[in-house]
Structure formats: C-alpha cells, structure tokens
Design an enzyme around this catalytic site. Structure first.
Site, PDB file in Angstrom:
ATOM      1  N   ASP A   8      -7.209  33.934 -15.845  1.00  7.90           N
ATOM      2  CA  ASP A   8      -6.482  33.244 -14.776  1.00  7.90           C
ATOM      3  C   ASP A   8      -4.994  33.476 -14.979  1.00  7.90           C
ATOM      4  OD1 ASP A   8      -8.961  32.384 -14.102  1.00  7.90           O
ATOM      5  OD2 ASP A   8      -8.561  30.243 -14.292  1.00  7.90           O
ATOM      6  N   ASP A 131     -16.337  27.358  -3.609  1.00  8.30           N
ATOM      7  CA  ASP A 131     -16.027  26.263  -4.525  1.00  8.30           C
ATOM      8  C   ASP A 131     -16.486  24.965  -3.876  1.00  8.30           C
ATOM      9  OD1 ASP A 131     -14.721  28.280  -5.929  1.00  8.30           O
ATOM     10  OD2 ASP A 131     -12.803  27.845  -4.959  1.00  8.30           O
TER      11      ASP A 131
END
Length: 248
Positions: A8, A131
C-alpha cells in the site's frame, strides 16, 4: 492458493492503514521497490499494489514508486494495481508500463459503463475490487456505504467480462481478526470467475481454512498487515498452501 502480498503506497512510502483510515498509517518501508523484491524472494507469485493517495483523489498519485516496483519485479511476476483508476487512458498507460492487471473499485460501482468499456478494450486485464461492510458495498476509500449487495454487483461484472473479484471485508481489514470465510465462499459460489479474499488474514489457520475452500472458487488471498507485523510468515504460509494443494 495464490498468496498475494499487498504493498500500500502513501506519499511514496509502503504503509499499512487500519480500516482504511489515512490518519492511521504505519510506515513499513521508504523503498517500495526493495519491499517488492523482498516479497518475491520470499516466494510471492503476484503482487498487489494500492495507490492510497490515488484512491482518495481519483487519479494516479504514486507513479514513481509504482514504476520502480514494475521495473524491479514486473518481468518476473504479475503485478496488479488499484487506486485512482477512473478512465481508459489511465488503464492503457499502466498496462503499457508493465502492469498485468488493473483493479477498478469505486468507478465500477459509480460508472458501470466505464467498467464495461474497460473489459471490452482490455479483456483479461481487469479485476474489480468490491469492498463491503455487512454485505453492502462501500466506495470512495470506504468512506461511503451504498445500498448495493456485493453478490448482485459481482454477478453483473462477471457478465461484463472481468477477470476476477477481490472481495474485502472492511470490518476486518487491518484488524488481524481472520478472513470472513463464509461471506467469501458464498460470493465465490454465486459466480464462475475467481474470487480473491481480502481483509483480516492473521495466521496459518486462515491459510488452512482458505485452502479448504479453494475448490469453491476462492483463488487467492491478499496478505496485508499480518505479513508486515510478523504475525504471519509469508514464506511459511505459501509453503503450507502449496503443501495443502498437493494433498501432502
């Protein structure tokens, strides 16, 4: 079972967030390309990159770090990227730069026509990231909860021709509470394209549980905080997955 380390990226650094909160970022490396090399040396067969700044502003932001990762390992293993990918030009540019897959999240929910066009133009390279919290899809870096059911959208995207679905349980991401196996399997059983699990991976027991449902269509898992915190040894986890696959 494909174990996919996540890198990330925030402000050019490799970080982990807790439940998607940009203010709760732990920096694990200031050299993302070196981190990519580390995971390849540990046996990774694919890498999962997230442009966190890009996800929040809707356009690529960590280009330098991403290109450095591609230059370092892109000719050895597939690299996939999500975050800030909202138009066809961005997809084309990233694929030309050496990415194997681009992950479309918020834009898939808000602009299905764009996703359909992307699948037509770049078939085989498009993954959708869904998500969810309690089965409902969230967008915009998890900041907005929609009324869409995960399974309904996933089946629609399958019809468009997406390569796979990455399913993230927001409530578990970065919390080391274990993968939501039941929800992931339920989604995988409702479609024929692979599902990649994400959110909550914490230990070897999770790997065991995931391998048990690989035949249901759960192809892989994104490995995040656990492999950075030391709770999960990546090489040992991949070795276990391979052993279970081979029935040993």
């Amino acid at each position: 079972m494909l174990l996919i380390p996540a890198i990330d990226l925030k402000d050019g650094q490799c970080v982990r967030l807790k439940q998607g909160d940009m203010d709760q970022a732990t920096v694990f490396s200031e050299d993302p390309a070196a981190m990519a090399r580390h995971w390849v040396e540990q046996g990774a067969r694919r890498l999962h990159l997230v442009d966190l700044n890009g996800a929040f502003v809707g356009k690529p932001r960590n280009e330098e770090a991403i290109k450095a990762i591609i230059a370092e390992v892109g000719d050895e293993i597939p690299v996939q990227l999500g975050g800030g990918i909202r138009d066809l030009n961005t997809i084309e540019r990233w694929l030309d730069d050496g990415l194997s897959y681009v992950i479309i999240g918020t834009a898939a929910v808000k602009n299905p026509g764009f996703l359909k066009d992307a699948c037509s133009a770049f078939g085989g390279h498009i993954i959708v990231g869904l998500d969810a919290r309690d089965g409902k899809v969230a967008t915009d870096g998890w900041s907005k909860l929609t009324g869409h059911e995960v399974a309904d959208l996933a089946r629609k995207y399958e019809d468009y021709g997406v390569e796979a679905i990455i399913y993230t349980d927001i409530g578990r991401d970065g919390m080391l509470q274990g993968i939501n196996i039941d929800a992931t399997v339920k989604l995988a059983q409702s479609m024929s394209i692979p599902v990649i699990a994400s959110g909550g991976l914490s230990n070897l027991a999770d790997i065991d549980n995931l391998c048990a449902v690989e035949g249901e269509g759960v192809e892989g898992v994104i490995c995040g905080r656990a492999i950075y915190s030391g709770d999960l040894n990546f090489a040992a986890a991949q070795a276990l997955a391979d052993k279970l696959r081979d029935g040993q």
